[in-house]
Design an enzyme around this catalytic site. Structure first.
Site, PDB file in Angstrom:
ATOM      1  N   GLY A 508      56.536  -0.676  10.385  1.00  0.00           N
ATOM      2  CA  GLY A 508      57.865  -0.279   9.937  1.00  0.00           C
ATOM      3  C   GLY A 508      58.799   0.132  11.051  1.00  0.00           C
ATOM      4  N   SER A 547      50.546   2.864  20.193  1.00  0.00           N
ATOM      5  CA  SER A 547      51.656   3.771  19.842  1.00  0.00           C
ATOM      6  C   SER A 547      52.785   3.674  20.862  1.00  0.00           C
ATOM      7  CB  SER A 547      51.157   5.225  19.739  1.00  0.00           C
ATOM      8  OG  SER A 547      50.335   5.389  18.623  1.00  0.00           O
ATOM      9  N   ARG A 548      53.078   2.458  21.311  1.00  0.00           N
ATOM     10  CA  ARG A 548      54.069   2.304  22.357  1.00  0.00           C
ATOM     11  C   ARG A 548      55.448   1.864  21.845  1.00  0.00           C
ATOM     12  NH1 ARG A 548      56.013  -1.824  24.872  1.00  0.00           N
ATOM     13  NH2 ARG A 548      55.856  -3.844  23.846  1.00  0.00           N
ATOM     14  N   THR A 550      57.816   2.732  19.273  1.00  0.00           N
ATOM     15  CA  THR A 550      58.952   3.641  19.125  1.00  0.00           C
ATOM     16  C   THR A 550      59.330   4.257  20.461  1.00  0.00           C
ATOM     17  OG1 THR A 550      58.295   4.120  16.852  1.00  0.00           O
ATOM     18  CG2 THR A 550      59.818   5.659  17.892  1.00  0.00           C
ATOM     19  N   GLY A 733      54.749   8.529  20.531  1.00  0.00           N
ATOM     20  CA  GLY A 733      54.064   7.649  19.596  1.00  0.00           C
ATOM     21  C   GLY A 733      53.253   8.457  18.607  1.00  0.00           C
ATOM     22  N   GLY A 735      51.182   6.851  15.831  1.00  0.00           N
ATOM     23  CA  GLY A 735      50.179   6.153  15.030  1.00  0.00           C
ATOM     24  C   GLY A 735      48.735   6.290  15.459  1.00  0.00           C
ATOM     25  N   GLU A 736      48.463   6.483  16.758  1.00  0.00           N
ATOM     26  CA  GLU A 736      47.071   6.445  17.203  1.00  0.00           C
ATOM     27  C   GLU A 736      46.311   7.738  16.901  1.00  0.00           C
ATOM     28  OE1 GLU A 736      45.921   3.572  18.647  1.00  0.00           O
ATOM     29  OE2 GLU A 736      47.927   2.716  18.483  1.00  0.00           O
TER      30      GLU A 736
END
Length: 836
Positions: A508, A547-548, A550, A733, A735-736
């Site tokens: 997203g 997670s790079r 954004t 980031g 997400g990770e």
């Protein structure tokens, strides 16, 4: 959701800081950019693409985990009407030579490399390995052709357990793999592909200073990344000698580079469309079907489409590695850590390659450890080669370290959160690879949980008779991905803007990119579009991962939007005949400073620019290097355990995380909640189950138990915002890292509930019951002895090579704080595996 700002640190006498700028879109819960297309079915995934005259490709997978290929007879399959191409490993050198106009080089494929061996070469090394491929008119005909291929195998003894694989007399997966160390390579073949060692200080002295020492051994299994969409690829070979590929991937430019490298042709001969992607989590960061699919298209002379079934995904793609680990930590009576040592053994599957340092950096990265020695082994087994899975190797590494920290806190009689606060890293501290931390918010994240009712209130009783309830805590980190990102911002004549990028939207991120562009252009979010063209049209971007996006792509979009705004000011100045420095701008309107009536709207400026000498306004932004923005998370978990069956259910999670700046709080929460649920699966239910012959026994979602909505508890997200030193708005980031603390926090909660420690994942009912019956750690002692025995044997096999190579190295100066062996240079690669 709770959002917590970082506490202020200025002295009482310091002047008041300027008020934070008023933001228009950043921090808002705007709707997901691509949501409507996905829920209405308009979004195009890899499996949705078709071409005129298209054929269907299918793979023949090995029924053996380890066997020599004595003969392959494709005569019947080739003779079937409607079959256009049949390929085996022997065909690869010839086809690549034809395509690249180079002599066939079969020796290039006779190497232990999964990237090269798109189809098995001379032997199979894992159950489900692709052996042959066909292209036919229909899917059913392709399946019939695959079934008609006759393969004569000579079965070999497989090695399935990672500890057994390390023994000197274990069957070799490859006779051409030699243990690689910092000092050189061993002289004899081994299943131990690599030994990595990191050291700091004087470990023996550190343990001598410790008042309390805790240690334990741990095991985890291979697990699947859990993406919903199986891999799907369509390839076409054109009369101009170019290949066009439509595929489900995390990086279309990565696929272009992978395919052109495999075929030994220039990148300009490969065009890639990165389609909508139904999840990847690292598994789709490198090519899977693409090399086979392009070769089938070339051989057949028609477009070829390939789709994996769920069973094929589980049997033949790349899971996350399993592990055997032993961790020892010592501390003074006040809780100060004095020393640590650890041994990580990674089951990387049948081909060399892994991220052993990542597991160390994530596991021990949150903590100040003055003296340590860590060993990490990459070990080959007859299982599928592994690949990244969300914070690669972090969940395994953290499971061991965080569990031992909780054991240490118990021995000290100390609150486990207070123990962590006492040893938490801050800005300027270094991770185990000696990389210093920039500005981070780990302490603030722990403080947020320290004040939270999830930690301060008593554990409530279990909700059901016969069940017990417990609470646990664990932490995690992720180094933050960087890499190359590029973006364009095109201003339309109506004053709207289009963001153009070549990065695949995995989670997203088109929404957050639109928010960044809208913020800097100061126009409504609804007037922004975000497009991702193919590799011929889009600006270059490294794959999405680590997670790079954004952080890195967001920086490129921010710069492109600022560049477009600056150019619009310049065009306004030309039209109003004033110096650019005299032009002010806000919310879609330009005016002359001191004369607000002399003004133009962004629509007027953009429309006039279309026909002016300098033409339409196009902002550009690129980034190749940023100071990393490490993310830290801490989670408090409550579970209920049925003492009769051992069933464990997670009933509550409070997840605190430093996100730097929550550009879209809803998106941040979604990432955190998703990571937690995946961590629950890793902790309680998920595992690849192999028999003694190396055959996967649970190749379906009926038997491979992933969490569902019924398994997801209430997950409260606590967003801590300590701005990063680089990137737009201080974002980090997201997400990770949320997957990292979940398993050890659940394990701690299980121990709190039943008073017995489980040290193997997944913590299934039988393991919980065994721990209860043992009245403590059910298997730590036995595992510790096994791990020590096999690693001693493995180390002796490479000792002579290490010693001879070390003699040639200069000894460190007396009193030096450098590690006993050379440390790896931190790489600035885009890959999630490297971003630790």
């Amino acid at each position: 959701m709770t959002t917590i700002e970082a506490p202020g640190t200025k002295p009482a006498t310091a002047p008041e800081a300027p008020a934070a700028p008023q933001r228009l879109v950043i921090g808002q819960r705007v709707p997901k950019f691509e949501g409507i297309e996905k829920v209405t079915g308009k979004a195009q995934y890899g499996a949705d693409v078709s071409r005129s005259g298209m054929l269907w490709g299918k793979l023949l997978l090995s029924p053996h985990a380890h066997a020599r290929i004595k003969h392959i007879d494709t005569t019947k399959a080739r003779a079937m009407p409607g079959v256009f191409a049949v390929l085996t490993g022997e065909d690869l050198p010839r086809l690549v030579g034809e395509i690249s106009n180079t002599p066939p080089a079969p020796e290039e494929f006779d190497v232990p490399s999964r990237a090269k061996q798109a189809l098995a070469w001379e032997k199979v090394v894992f159950f489900g390995q692709p052996v042959a491929a066909v292209a036919a008119l229909t899917p059913s005909l392709a399946e019939e052709a695959v079934a008609a291929i006759e393969v004569e195998y000579e079965p070999l003894k497989p090695v399935v357990d990672v500890l057994e694989a390390m023994k000197p007399d274990a069957p070799l997966v490859w006779e051409t793999v030699f243990t690689e160390t910092f000092a050189g390579k061993s002289q004899t073949p081994s299943n131990v592909a690599k030994l990595t060692e990191l050291s700091r200080g004087d470990v023996e002295k550190g343990f001598a200073e410790a008042d309390v020492v805790a240690e334990a051994s741990f095991r985890t299994e291979m697990v699947h990344q859990g993406y919903i969409e199986p891999q799907a690829t369509l390839a076409e070979y054109g009369p101009d000698g170019r290949f066009t590929v439509w595929t489900s991937t995390q990086g279309q430019f990565g696929v272009r580079g992978g395919v052109s490298g495999f075929l030994k042709i220039p990148a300009r001969r490969v065009r890639v469309f990165g389609m909508e992607i139904g999840g990847g989590f690292g598994a789709k960061g490198a090519q899977t079907l693409e090399p086979i699919c392009v070769l089938l298209a070339y051989a057949a002379g028609r477009p070829v489409k390939m789709q994996l079934s769920r069973s094929e995904v589980l049997r033949s793609t790349h899971p996350a590695p399993g592990t055997a680990m032993h961790v020892t930590i010592g501390a003074r009576r006040d809780g100060t850590i004095t020393a640590a040592k650890a041994r990580y053994i990674w089951d990387v599957g049948a081909y060399p390659g892994g991220n052993s340092v990542g597991g160390i950096n994530i596991g021990f990265g949150p903590w100040k450890v003055p003296n340590f020695h860590f060993e990490a082994y990459d070990v080959l087994t007859n299982r599928p080669s592994t690949r990244a899975y969300r914070a690669p190797n972090g969940p395994q590494g953290a499971f061991a370290v965080e569990s031992v920290l909780n054991m240490l806190a118990e021995k000290l009689g100390m609150d486990p959160l207070e123990l962590r606060l006492k040893n938490a890293v801050v800005e300027g501290d270094r991770n185990p690879s000696e990389v210093p931390y920039p500005k981070i918010g780990f302490v603030q994240t722990l403080e947020a949980l320290r004040r939270h009712p999830a930690w301060t209130e008593p554990v409530p009783p279990a909700s059901r008779p016969g069940w017990v309830r417990g609470r646990g805590i664990a932490c995690g980190t992720w180094g933050g991905g960087v890499g190359t990102s590029t973006a364009h911002v095109n201003i339309s004549e109506d004053g709207s803007a289009s963001v153009v990028t070549g990065a695949v939207d995995l989670a997203g991120t088109r929404t957050t990119m639109a928010q960044i562009a809208a913020e800097e252009l100061q126009i409504p979010y609804e007037r922004i579009t975000v497009v991702q063209p193919d590799t011929d049209s889009a600006p270059f971007n490294n794959p999405t991962g680590g997670s790079r996006i954004t952080f890195s792509l967001g920086t490129a979009v921010h710069r492109a939007a600022v560049d477009a705004r600056t150019k619009l000011k310049q065009r306004t100045a030309q039209q109003l005949k004033v110096p650019p420095d005299n032009v002010e701008y806000a919310q879609g309107k330009f005016w002359v400073r001191g004369n607000a009536e002399q003004s133009l709207t962004i629509q007027q400026v953009a429309r006039a620019s279309i026909g002016s000498g300098e033409g339409p306004v196009i902002g550009t932004g690129q980034v190749t290097h940023l100071l990393r923005a490490p993310a830290f998370a801490a989670q408090v978990v409550e579970v209920e355990v049925d003492r009769e069956t051992g069933l464990t259910q997670v009933v509550k999670v409070t997840a605190a995380q430093d996100v730097g700046c929550a550009i879209n709080p809803t998106a941040c929460e979604g990432q955190i909640q998703g990571g937690v649920v995946q961590g629950i699966g890793w902790a309680l239910t998920e595992a690849y189950v192999y028999d003694e012959e190396g055959r996967l026994r649970n190749p379906s979602l009926l038997d491979y138990r992933m969490p569902t909505a019924l398994d997801a508890p209430n997950i409260e997200c606590v967003l801590v915002e300590v701005p990063a030193a680089d990137g737009p708005y201080g974002v980090r980031g997201t997400g990770e890292v949320p997957i990292v603390p979940a398993a050890p926090a659940i394990a701690a909660a299980v121990y709190d509930a039943i008073g017995a420690r489980v040290t193997e994942l997944p913590m299934t009912g039988d393991k919980v019951l065994a721990a209860i019956a043992a009245g403590g750690d059910s298997n730590g002692k036995a595992r510790r002895l096994n791990v020590a025995a096999v690693t001693t044997g493995a180390r002796s096999a490479v000792a002579s090579a290490r010693q001879s190579a070390l003699k040639a190295q200069r000894a460190p100066a007396a009193g030096s704080s450098a590690a006993a062996v050379a440390l790896p240079t931190e790489r600035e690669d885009y890959c999630a595996e490297d971003d630790v």
